[in-house]
Each structure stands twice: as C-alpha cells, then as structure tokens.
Design a protein around this motif. Structure first.
Motif, PDB file in Angstrom:
ATOM      1  N   ASP A 509       0.825  -1.203   0.000  1.00 12.06           N
ATOM      2  CA  ASP A 509       0.000   0.000   0.000  1.00 12.06           C
ATOM      3  C   ASP A 509       0.860   1.253   0.000  1.00 12.06           C
ATOM      4  O   ASP A 509       1.986   1.264   0.498  1.00 12.06           O
ATOM      5  N   ILE A 510       0.296   2.317  -0.562  1.00 17.23           N
ATOM      6  CA  ILE A 510       0.934   3.623  -0.549  1.00 17.23           C
ATOM      7  C   ILE A 510       0.063   4.556   0.262  1.00 17.23           C
ATOM      8  O   ILE A 510      -1.127   4.711  -0.006  1.00 17.23           O
ATOM      9  N   SER A 511       0.651   5.205   1.244  1.00 18.62           N
ATOM     10  CA  SER A 511      -0.101   6.089   2.115  1.00 18.62           C
ATOM     11  C   SER A 511      -0.709   7.240   1.319  1.00 18.62           C
ATOM     12  O   SER A 511      -0.133   7.718   0.335  1.00 18.62           O
ATOM     13  N   HIS A 512      -1.874   7.698   1.758  1.00 19.43           N
ATOM     14  CA  HIS A 512      -2.532   8.815   1.080  1.00 19.43           C
ATOM     15  C   HIS A 512      -1.775  10.123   1.284  1.00 19.43           C
ATOM     16  O   HIS A 512      -2.042  11.116   0.595  1.00 19.43           O
ATOM     17  N   THR A 513      -0.808  10.138   2.211  1.00 18.48           N
ATOM     18  CA  THR A 513      -0.039  11.358   2.456  1.00 18.48           C
ATOM     19  C   THR A 513       1.141  11.520   1.508  1.00 18.48           C
ATOM     20  O   THR A 513       1.788  12.563   1.486  1.00 18.48           O
ATOM     21  N   VAL A 514       1.457  10.476   0.713  1.00 14.11           N
ATOM     22  CA  VAL A 514       2.625  10.518  -0.171  1.00 14.11           C
ATOM     23  C   VAL A 514       2.409  11.542  -1.281  1.00 14.11           C
ATOM     24  O   VAL A 514       1.384  11.536  -1.971  1.00 14.11           O
ATOM     25  N   ARG A 515       3.401  12.401  -1.459  1.00 11.34           N
ATOM     26  CA  ARG A 515       3.378  13.380  -2.550  1.00 11.34           C
ATOM     27  C   ARG A 515       4.531  13.159  -3.530  1.00 11.34           C
ATOM     28  O   ARG A 515       4.507  13.714  -4.631  1.00 11.34           O
ATOM     29  N   HIS A 516       5.529  12.401  -3.125  1.00 16.19           N
ATOM     30  CA  HIS A 516       6.693  12.161  -3.975  1.00 16.19           C
ATOM     31  C   HIS A 516       6.939  10.654  -3.996  1.00 16.19           C
ATOM     32  O   HIS A 516       7.279  10.067  -2.973  1.00 16.19           O
ATOM     33  N   LEU A 517       6.799  10.044  -5.166  1.00 19.43           N
ATOM     34  CA  LEU A 517       6.760   8.585  -5.264  1.00 19.43           C
ATOM     35  C   LEU A 517       7.767   8.085  -6.286  1.00 19.43           C
ATOM     36  O   LEU A 517       7.807   8.561  -7.427  1.00 19.43           O
ATOM     37  N   TRP A 518       8.574   7.104  -5.858  1.00 21.42           N
ATOM     38  CA  TRP A 518       9.496   6.394  -6.761  1.00 21.42           C
ATOM     39  C   TRP A 518       9.004   4.952  -6.850  1.00 21.42           C
ATOM     40  O   TRP A 518       9.040   4.223  -5.863  1.00 21.42           O
TER      41      TRP A 518
END
Length: 905
Positions: A509-518
């Motif tokens: 899962d990717i947190s909903h707070t992530v703004r910068h994703l690799w």
C-alpha cells in the motif's frame, strides 16, 4: 503588505514545505488587482473582481491569526499528536494555495503565448475553499494549543543533553589504528598553531578517536597542558576561554566574565608551552576569533583538534585537511558488533552460525557506524533467539532506538541544525532508492521544479545547497565518476523525518499522504489515493520485458489515477518500453521536470508544448520536433536529439540542437527560449541558408549561456564560404559569453561581432577545422582570455597592436596550435624593451603540434613559460634551439618527431 507578512509563514510550517507558496499567491493576486483595466472586464468580471478583493482581505486576516500561534504549535507538536495532524492539514492547504498560484501563472503564460483572456471568475471556487480551510484549521490549532498548555507537565520537553569529556568510554578502539597513528604524528609536528579537524557523520566515532589520542601516553608526555572542551551547539567564546584558562592554571576557579582579562591571562600562561586543546562537537563557524587568540599567545606549540559533522564550520584553509572518518571496514566492524551484542569476552568466531548469517546482513545495513552497532547491541544484548535477530533485520533503523544515545536521535541532531530550506531538500532525497546514484545537476533541477530553491540564479543556489549537504556527509561522491549516493544512515534519517510524504514503492500500500513517489519493479500496478502527487519516478528493471503502453501499463496507471497526477512537478520514466506519448501528459500543466530520455518515444505531439512551466525536458532521439517547441519559454535545459545514448549522455548538461531542413529542428525554434543556460551546442549549421534565418535564434538574448559551440558537419565540406559567413554573422552571442567553440566554419572573414571584440568576457576560444579563416582580430585585447586553441586551419593571421601600452593576452595561460600555419602579426619582440607593448605575460603552457609555420611569436617575451611541447613541427627549425634561452621559467620541455631532425644543438 500581505506578501511581506506571509513570507515567514512557510518558515514556521513543518518541513519540507514550499517556501513562498502563499506569499507568491498574494503577490500574484495583488498584482492582478492593481491593474488599471483588468482585461477590459464585463459586468460579470467586475463583480468577480470585487468578490476576489473581499476574499483577499479575509485571507489576509486569517493568515495573520495563524502566524500568531504557529511557532507555539510547532514547539508543542512533538508531544501533542492532534497538533501534529493539524499542522499536516495546514501544510496541505499551503500546497493547494501554491497550486492555485501555479494555475494562475499558467493562465498568464497561455494568455501571452495564445492570446487567451484571463477572467477573475477563475478565482471564485478555489480561493473561498482555501480561505474556509485556513479559518477552520486556525481555530482548531488555537483550541489545541490551549488544551495542550493546560494539561502539559512542566519540563516535559527537556531531554538529556549529550556531554563529552576526555575520559575514554571505549576499552578498545576498533578499526581506527591508522587514523590514530596519523593524528598522533600530526600532533607532534612542529609549528606554532595548528588546527586538526576530525570530520564525519554523527555516530561515526569522531569523539572516541579524539579521546583515545588525547589519553595516549606519547601525547601526554609531549604536551605541557592538555584541555578538553565540549562545545556543542553554541560556540561561546567567553565560556570556552574560561574553561581553557581554568585547565591550564591547574583547575583554578575563574569567576571573571571579562573576555579581555581572561585572554591576557591565557596568553601569559601559555607563553613558551606546548598545549593540546580538543574542541569536541563544533556546530558553528566561530572558530577564527578563538584561533587568533591562541596564535597571539607566543606558545611553543598549540594543537587544536576539532571534531565536527560539518566541514563548512571550519576556516576555509582547513576544509580539505584533517581526518575524515568513514564507516569501519567489514572485519573490524563485525568484531565490534559482536562485542556490542555479547560483551568483551565473546570471541566473534564463536557466534552461532545461524545468528552470524543474520548478523552479517544486519551489519551490512549499518554501514560501519559504531553508534548504530551500539544501538542494535542494546536491543539484542545477549539474546540468542533467531526470531529476535530476524525482527531487527527487517525493521527500519529509525524504529529501533529512541534513547538520546541511539543512532537515530544522534543523526537527527544533524537534521535539526539544518536551516529550513536544506531540511526540505534533504527530505526530498529520501524518495531515492537506497544506493541510487544521482548527479548534482539532476537533484538541483528537481529541487528547482519543486520550488525549494528561490533565487535569481537557482542553479547556483541549488549547487550551494547540495554542497552544504555534502559537507555534512549526508551525500558522498562515487569514486571516479560524477555521481553521488545518499549515505545509507542519512537515507534512514531522511525517511524518519519526511512525515510520510516521500515513498519508494515496490509492492504494498501507498499512504494517502505521499506526494513524492518512486515506483520500482518488474510488474507495477498502482492504485493511488493521493489527490496531488508532486513527483513520480517509474523505474523498470533493465531485464524487464514488461511493456508499459497497454491497459495495465503506464496509460492505465495515469488514466486510473488522473487526479493524482494533475499537479505533478517532476515526472521521470526510466527503462520504460514506451513508444508514444500518453494522452494525459497535456493535462499535467504544473510539470517543471520531464525526463523520458530512457524510453522508446520517436516523436513528440504538439500537445506536449502546452506545458509552459517546463524548466527541464529530456527526450530520446526525436525524429520530428513540431513548430510549437518554441513556446516552452521557461526551459532552462533540454535534450531532444542525441545520436548515441550512454550513461554519460543521460546525465550530461549540454544543450544540443541539430538544425535540419525538414522535420522541425529549425533554428528559429530557439527564438523565445531565453532562460537556457550552461552550454549550448548547435550542430549541422550547413542547414541554415542565410543570415536572417540565423538571427531568428536570438542568441544575443540568451544571457545565461556561458559556453557556445557552433558546428558545421564534416568539417564544413560542401558548405559555401559566403553562406557560412552570413550564418556566423547572424549567430551573434550575448556579450557575457565565456567560452566560444567553432568547428568547420568555411568562411574567410571573421563576423563583425568578433572583429569588434564585443565578447569582452571570453575566457576560452577554440577553433577547429576552420580551413579558410584568414585573419583574427587582436585577441590580445580580450582581458579575461586564459585558453586559446587553433586546430586544422590552413593559413591564419592573429593581429597584434604595438601601439597599445597595456599587455596583450594579459591572462592567457595556455596556447595550443595544432595542424595550423599561423602568423602573429605586429607583435615585435623588442617593443617591451623600448617601452612598448608586452605580450603573453602569464603564458605557462605552449603546445605546438604538426605546424608547418609559426611565425611572429614573440619568444623573448615568454619568460613565464613553464611547459613547452613541440611535436612534428618542422617549421620551427630555424627558431630552435635559440629561442629557448628566453624561457627562463621553463620546467618541462618535450620536443619530438620531425621537429628534432632540424635542430642543431
């Protein structure tokens, strides 16, 4: 003014945060309202204009109230989870304010380029929503502060402060014997005052090394006095002077606060003595004044050992000296790790095989840090349960130790001492995978794209930011390459402080707070809950056959998550089998950094060129470059056509533009790109037909280009001389150009802008294969020229001027002549002796290769020459060896080939 009152807002918010988001929005809106006739408004527009003005005043009052409580909220957030959440919500609003401002700027650009009209009605929905959220959060923060202060316990925030003394805390120093010997040798060297820095990341063993050497018997016998002072965050000169004075006067209590009085006593006490002073844990650059005091003491020898995490705190002359500690080597580190887990009495060879296998993997994660080994040692102390060791192995380092003496709190001090702008830049890099190699330029342009760098010269400022993080040992250079890596422990630290905004994704899962994703992997399927990603990097493994351009690939990811990508600033695709531009790219109007270089795209659609905000664009070898390319007026760097792709070309920062007669690539497509900077290479100039076409490039307006390379293909063969002269005349650079390279010019005459020496700041000139070029102007009048190279020119004359009194070629250091017949005209060898002009006073390196004729060179004036290289140049036979008698500073001479056959020694 509102914008002034808001300039401090972002500084108080949680890092990382766009620095001037709300401030820029205010500035933009005020500029809009101050227009005398905003777009000749209709009645509807006039009403919207009035509503906007009211909203702006409301926002002004709201921000003022937030500012009042923001500092208190930031101080209390560590113990109040509710406040921490509210500050995160406040950051979201500030991001949205920045997006609104960005959208308005985009509309202005579109108005300028497409003649669209801007209506104030566009503010009607977004701005009231931002105001409402600001008001609600301000009220909630004020209430939360009241509750937090009411129920808080006194001194709740006080933490144990680390203090060091000279007492040895380690019974044995592992893996530092070479550094110990080096430091002891340096301390015993003669000299009045020497400062010896020990530099390195937090927890790497700087203090332990200093303690070990301080208590060495050889050092104890060498010095009359030895003093240890723990400095920490504030370099208090009065306090430090008092501590040193008390120590050297046999612990006499000094109650004075008069610095002058104490310094006079100190100088008197130290006269004729040898003293060793250790200043441990220095954070600020206030050393110079204290060193000056010690220098004036008339002591026989003063050695000052400084331990620091930051090379920038050292005086300039010391930044490259001293000892830089890195992680312990594998064998010594394993022994130290076993000692930390099982105690001194345990032999590393006796560690159970199953635990040894797990332990070696744990040790690999710790990267040789002694403090990290101690942290894990406390968790595993004499615990032989395999499951516990596996749990530690799988845990993130920042989750394991939270005491003041553990590794993450120790490293966090380094982060806390960073200014806000560096905290943002540092946290951004946590998005990179571990051991990822990056260049300074790539990272700087990503920071610029995110708005983390605000200055008139953001590239220069960004490089300063990068070097500051490098000096603090967060980054380290890769050997023999332009690449850097994030130090593994610093990467862990960045992950721990980034508040869930940065993520390296493989699966899960990717947190909903992530703004910068690799996103990295072979089979990537993303379902994003984010509404506003700022960075997205997708890296496919090179061995992958996965084709992204299908319903489950990139198009699917982008279409399914369109809301997440609409506000993106940085987009990079690496090793992706992408053949066409995804349709949704044209909706990404906030994009500043687009890198598709390592894809299979062959053409660029016109829709790409509505991304007016783009500052960096990398594409593979694009066959067709549509005419609207010129609309990307904010580009600072682009790469759209490179014939060969290597690891170096991927990261090279030379702008290449091959001119073509068809398929786009017209020189006029550069006309509006006046923010381009660095090196500009224009190739295939034979495809320009006349001076007017060349002028359309507007090179004279590109004031940030430092190096210009103009290249005709095949050394200009087949290009008419007259056309070549017209084209070069039309390619007039700006007057601040520093480097000029011309290849394959077939003209006879110099362009007017060169003959009149308009490029007064030139430092480097290189002309290659300009076979017909006959005469060059008096280049000796270029005051800043340091390097001149003429290569493959049939017969050329360089004009001199004996009537000029000041030196000609005053700062030229290197002259290279290769495969040319050259005449230096008007450079009399005797003019200097008769009060006339002198030539080449700073020339230190002269290289002459395969030259049929070199005449008129004033050899008697080359007294500064240190290196002379002559190869296969028979045309110098009459001058050699007689001219050598004038070269009184010569250190190296290399004469070989056919030249030697003509010499009569």
């Amino acid at each position: 003014m509102v914008s002034a009152s808001l300039s401090a807002l972002a500084k108080f918010l949680l890092s990382p945060l766009p620095n001037v988001a709300v401030d820029k929005l205010f500035t933009y809106l005020f500029d809009y309202l101050s227009e005398d006739d905003p777009s000749s408004p209709s009645a509807t527009d006039a009403n919207s204009h009035n509503i906007l003005e009211d909203n702006l005043e409301t926002l002004k009052r709201c921000i003022h109230k937030i500012k009042i409580n923001l500092m208190t909220a930031k101080q209390l957030q560590k113990r109040d989870q509710n406040l921490s959440k509210l500050l995160a919500q406040l950051k979201d609003v500030v991001y949205d304010a920045e997006d609104l401002q960005d959208e308005l700027e985009y509309r202005d650009l579109r108005k300028k380029l497409e003649n669209d009209r801007l209506s104030p009605a566009i503010f009607s929905n977004d701005l009231p929503n931002i105001i409402e959220r600001f008001n609600r959060i301000e009220s909630d923060i004020r209430h939360a502060i009241e509750m937090s202060v009411h129920i808080s316990e006194p001194n709740l925030d006080l933490q144990h402060e680390r203090i060091t003394t000279s007492a040895i805390t380690e019974s044995k120093i592992y893996g530092r014997e070479d550094e110990r010997k080096q430091l002891i040798r340096m301390l015993k060297m003669s000299g009045n005052v020497s400062v010896l820095p020990i530099k390195g990341l937090g927890g790497i063993g700087k203090t332990a090394l200093a303690q070990s050497v301080f208590n060495d018997k050889e050092i104890e016998d060498h010095f009359h006095h030895r003093t240890w002072v723990y400095v920490s965050e504030k370099f208090d000169r009065v306090s430090i002077t008092r501590e040193v004075l008390e120590s050297v006067r046999n612990n006499e209590f000094i109650c004075s606060t008069n610095l002058d009085s104490m310094e006079r006593k100190l100088r008197k006490t130290l006269a004729g003595k040898k003293i060793l002073l250790v200043l441990d844990d220095v954070w600020t650059d206030d050393l110079n004044s204290f060193i000056s005091t010690m220098q004036s003491a008339n002591a026989e020898s003063v050695k000052i050992v400084v331990t620091t995490r930051d090379s920038l705190v050292l005086p300039k002359q010391l930044k490259l000296t001293g000892i830089t500690l890195k992680g312990l080597k594998k064998k010594e580190y394993w022994s130290f790790f076993v000692k930390c887990v099982f105690g001194e009495e345990e032999d590393p060879a006796n560690c159970p095989v199953t635990l040894q296998r797990i332990g070696e993997q744990i040790v690999e994660k710790l990267k040789g840090s002694p403090l990290a080994a101690k942290t894990i040692g406390r968790l595993l102390w004499k615990d032989t349960r395999e499951e516990q060791w596996v749990r530690v192995l799988k845990s993130n380092l920042w989750e394991l130790g939270t005491n003041a003496d553990d590794i993450m709190p120790a490293l966090a001090l380094s982060y806390d001492h960073l200014p806000d702008h560096l905290q943002r830049c540092f946290a951004f890099c946590s998005m990179f995978p571990k051991d990822y190699m990056f260049t300074m330029q790539d990272v700087v342009y990503m920071w610029i794209a995110q708005g983390f760098v605000s200055s008139e010269t953001p590239e220069d400022t960004g490089r300063e930011y990068f070097n500051e993080l490098l000096s603090r040992h967060f980054f380290h250079p890769c050997q023999d390459s332009p690449f850097f890596k994030f130090h593994s422990l610093a990467h862990d630290l960045a992950r721990s402080v980034c508040s869930g905004e940065y993520c390296t994704y493989d699966l899960g899962d990717i947190s909903h707070t992530v703004r910068h994703l690799w996103a990295s992997g072979l089979n990537i399927e993303l379902e994003l809950r984010q509404k506003s990603l700022r960075s997205f990097v997708m890296e496919m493994k090179s061995e992958s056959k996965f084709h992204l351009y299908n319903q489950n690939g990139l198009n699917g990811i982008l279409n399914q998550n369109l809301a997440a990508f609409k506000r993106i600033r940085v987009l990079v695709l690496i090793n992706c089998a992408l053949d066409e531009f995804p349709d949704v790219f044209s909706d990404m109007k906030h994009l500043r950094y687009l890198d598709l270089y390592r894809t299979n795209i062959k053409s660029a659609p016109k829709s790409l060129f509505v991304l007016y905000h783009l500052k960096l664009l990398r594409l593979p070898n694009i066959d067709v470059l549509p005419d609207p390319f010129h609309k990307l007026i904010n580009l600072r760097f682009f790469r759209v056509n490179t014939e060969t792709m290597t690891r170096d070309t991927v990261h090279a920062y030379e702008i290449e533009f091959p001119v073509k007669k068809e398929s786009g690539y017209k020189i006029a497509q550069l006309r509006d790109m006046n923010d381009l900077r660095g090196t500009l290479v224009i190739k295939k100039l034979e495809n320009i037909d006349n001076k007017e076409d060349a002028r359309n490039a507007n090179l004279h307006k590109k004031c940030n280009i430092e190096c210009l390379r103009l290249i005709w293909s095949n050394s200009g063969d087949g290009c008419e001389s007259g056309i070549a002269e017209e084209v070069l005349e039309g390619l007039r650079p700006h007057s601040q150009l520093k480097k000029l390279y011309i290849n394959g010019y077939m003209g006879v005459n110099s362009p007017s802008w060169f003959m009149t020496l308009q490029l007064k700041n030139l430092q480097t000139i290189e002309f290659y294969a300009c076979k017909n070029w006959a005469t060059l102007p008096p280049l000796g009048l270029l005051q800043f020229l340091t390097f001149l190279s003429l290569n493959a020119i049939d017969d050329i004359t360089i004009e001199g001027d004996d009537q000029v009194v000041s030196p000609m070629f005053p700062f030229l250091k290197e002259l290279e002549l290769k495969e040319v017949s050259v005449t230096f005209r008007g450079m009399s060898s005797f003019s200097a002796g008769t009060g006339g002009c002198s030539y080449f006073p700073c020339l230190v390196h002269l290289r002459i290769v395969c030259c049929d004729r070199v005449s008129g060179l004033p050899w008697p004036m080359l007294s500064a020459l240190q290196v002379l290289q002559i190869e296969d140049s028979e045309g110098l036979g009459d001058l050699l060896p007689g001219c050598l008698k004038y070269l009184t500073s010569l250190k190296h001479i290399d004469i070989k080939g056919q030249t030697c056959n003509t010499l009569q020694w």
